[in-house]
Design a protein around this motif. Sequence first.
Motif, PDB file in Angstrom:
ATOM      1  N   SER A  59      -4.737   8.847   9.131  1.00 50.99           N
ATOM      2  CA  SER A  59      -3.362   9.336   9.313  1.00 50.99           C
ATOM      3  C   SER A  59      -3.002  10.331   8.202  1.00 50.99           C
ATOM      4  O   SER A  59      -2.355  11.363   8.454  1.00 50.99           O
ATOM      5  CB  SER A  59      -2.365   8.166   9.290  1.00 50.99           C
ATOM      6  N   PHE A  99      12.005   3.448  13.268  1.00 51.97           N
ATOM      7  CA  PHE A  99      11.022   2.723  12.456  1.00 51.97           C
ATOM      8  C   PHE A  99      11.127   3.145  10.984  1.00 51.97           C
ATOM      9  O   PHE A  99      11.034   2.324  10.082  1.00 51.97           O
ATOM     10  CB  PHE A  99       9.606   2.987  12.984  1.00 51.97           C
ATOM     11  N   ASN A 127       3.232   6.305  10.311  1.00 55.30           N
ATOM     12  CA  ASN A 127       4.227   6.172  11.374  1.00 55.30           C
ATOM     13  C   ASN A 127       4.114   7.326  12.367  1.00 55.30           C
ATOM     14  O   ASN A 127       4.074   7.103  13.579  1.00 55.30           O
ATOM     15  CB  ASN A 127       5.629   6.127  10.757  1.00 55.30           C
ATOM     16  N   MET A 137       2.822  -1.547  19.043  1.00 58.51           N
ATOM     17  CA  MET A 137       2.263  -0.736  20.139  1.00 58.51           C
ATOM     18  C   MET A 137       3.019  -0.990  21.440  1.00 58.51           C
ATOM     19  O   MET A 137       3.308  -0.066  22.199  1.00 58.51           O
ATOM     20  CB  MET A 137       0.775  -1.049  20.318  1.00 58.51           C
ATOM     21  N   SER A 186       0.857   7.079  14.348  1.00 60.33           N
ATOM     22  CA  SER A 186       0.841   5.951  15.279  1.00 60.33           C
ATOM     23  C   SER A 186       1.755   6.203  16.473  1.00 60.33           C
ATOM     24  O   SER A 186       1.404   5.895  17.611  1.00 60.33           O
ATOM     25  CB  SER A 186       1.283   4.665  14.581  1.00 60.33           C
ATOM     26  N   LEU A 223       0.842  -1.205   0.000  1.00 55.87           N
ATOM     27  CA  LEU A 223       0.000   0.000   0.000  1.00 55.87           C
ATOM     28  C   LEU A 223       0.873   1.250   0.000  1.00 55.87           C
ATOM     29  O   LEU A 223       0.584   2.224  -0.697  1.00 55.87           O
ATOM     30  CB  LEU A 223      -0.898   0.001   1.234  1.00 55.87           C
ATOM     31  N   ASP A 242       7.485  -0.879   5.424  1.00 52.36           N
ATOM     32  CA  ASP A 242       6.266  -0.105   5.175  1.00 52.36           C
ATOM     33  C   ASP A 242       6.362   1.316   5.733  1.00 52.36           C
ATOM     34  O   ASP A 242       5.334   1.996   5.884  1.00 52.36           O
ATOM     35  CB  ASP A 242       5.025  -0.831   5.710  1.00 52.36           C
TER      36      ASP A 242
END
Length: 475
Positions: free
Chosen positions: A280, A364, A376, A343, A379, A239, A370
């Motif tokens: 997001s 990350f 990112n 998480m 989140s 995606l 991804d």
Amino acid sequence: MSTALVWFRQDLRCSDNPAFAAACNHHQFVVPLYIQDNQTLLLGEAQKWWIHHSLLALKQKLRQHGLTLVLRRGVATEIITQLVREHSIDAVYWNRCYEPAAIACDFMIKESLEKKEIQVFTSNASLLNEPWEIKNKSGDYYKVFTPYWKHCLKQHHHEQPICIQGNPHGVDVYGDQLSDWFLLPKKINWAAEFGQHWQPGEDGAQMRLDAFISDRLRGYKEARNVPAKSATSTLSPHLHFGEISPWKIRTAIDFAMLDKNGDLASADRFLSEIGWREFSYHLLYHFPALPYANFKPQFDAFPWKNDAQHIESWKRGLTGYPIVDAGMRELWRTGYMHNRVRMIVASFLTKHLLVDWRIGADWFLTTLLDADLANNSASWQWVAGSGADAAPYFRIFNPIIQSEKFDPTGEYIRRWVPELANIASKWIHQPSRAPKDELGLIIGRDYPAPIVEHEQARKLALMQYRLIRNKTQAV
Ligand SMILES: Cc1cc2nc3c(=O)[nH]c(=O)nc-3n(C[C@H](O)[C@H](O)[C@H](O)COP(=O)(O)OP(=O)(O)OC[C@H]3O[C@@H](n4cnc5c(N)ncnc54)[C@H](O)[C@@H]3O)c2cc1C
């Protein structure tokens, strides 16, 4: 006779690609172009491996249309302007990107081309709803997910994939060799295992979607939280690079639900995850500082500790908390980490170690295949408590309870932390508590002792949080 240039970016597919289809349908000659422009779109270290293979796959697909992908490196505005001039290009097509730097760049290119009377056509190829389309009753953007997603679900305009009817010819344009971009790791091949887990490109994306719908959509709602099961779609890198569109995914899910035995609750849950992706992007568009500024400004005063040794232990998966270490090692080996574990590790970094969420977010972005600026940033801020519709800061995950709940037999831990593979299930979540003779290994030598003690860390985090809360209340 007219010539079009199609600028590929986060839409690395030929099928269901509005910009590519429109160019093929309206022009006799088409130049497909990919630019490696480090200034406008984020490309993490691990993602260089992905893009290398994804470009190879795109090249092959374009060849089936009789076209050659042109690769160029440099500043997009300059390269496009030069190609337009040198090859008498009449129109330029691209699909829109939503990272702030890309929006600024697109605006500049569009303005400069239109001044030269070159036509510019841009489309949406990567979102169900573009960020500016969804507004709340006061005409403002949404800051809370549930009403946002309810609103989105009411928008019923299903975008139809555009069929390619034209059969344009290629143009002889100079391009770089992909191998000259040196995207694959050289000295230390840290991406050695990626190929076992992933197949970049639109065929790989389609296979993931088909496999997910046939094997895992049923039961997704419950199983999605269990990291040892491969229960989610793992479509996220596909995606991100636009190898598949959310429209295609949504249509396939709707189609699967025509079956009267379909698991509707799981389908809704899965689509709502796609909804979090949309949300997001919505947040990033309306609050472009999301990757570096706290959405809740009260967090600007948070006294992060940022202990260098703690950060290193977290990155290397050596914290002494098996579920955290398993996640960080899965990330390093595969370029991916299960959402539940993301998480847990993010909460551990920000709340147990008091490390600024931006440091975790950066790691990350470097290591995830991804890695996505919108998902990112949103989140990380969600976990840290500084974000829109975020988990409250005082809700601190206990990594041991999380581990017991979501990896009860320790299967996931054993897979990624081999030194713990043979220890008894009752100690797998906190081996440091086991009597020495029951473990078969030495804590501190074979596996680290916990770098912080959970209860103490929790109390300290809550105290720091109260400080910033009181400060902002006093203002
Ligand atoms: C700290 C942290 C950092 C993250 N960083 C990223 C990132 O850089 N890139 C990224 O794509 N996702 C990120 N996520 C969200 C989520 O973890 C991944 O999208 C998901 O694990 C991908 O696995 P999947 O494709 O199997 O997901 P599935 O459960 O199959 O979900 C389907 C799709 O929905 C989207 N999605 C799912 N969960 C979320 C979410 N919470 N937020 C936004 N979109 C979501 C993804 O595009 C995903 O592919 C992050 C989550 C956390 C907690």
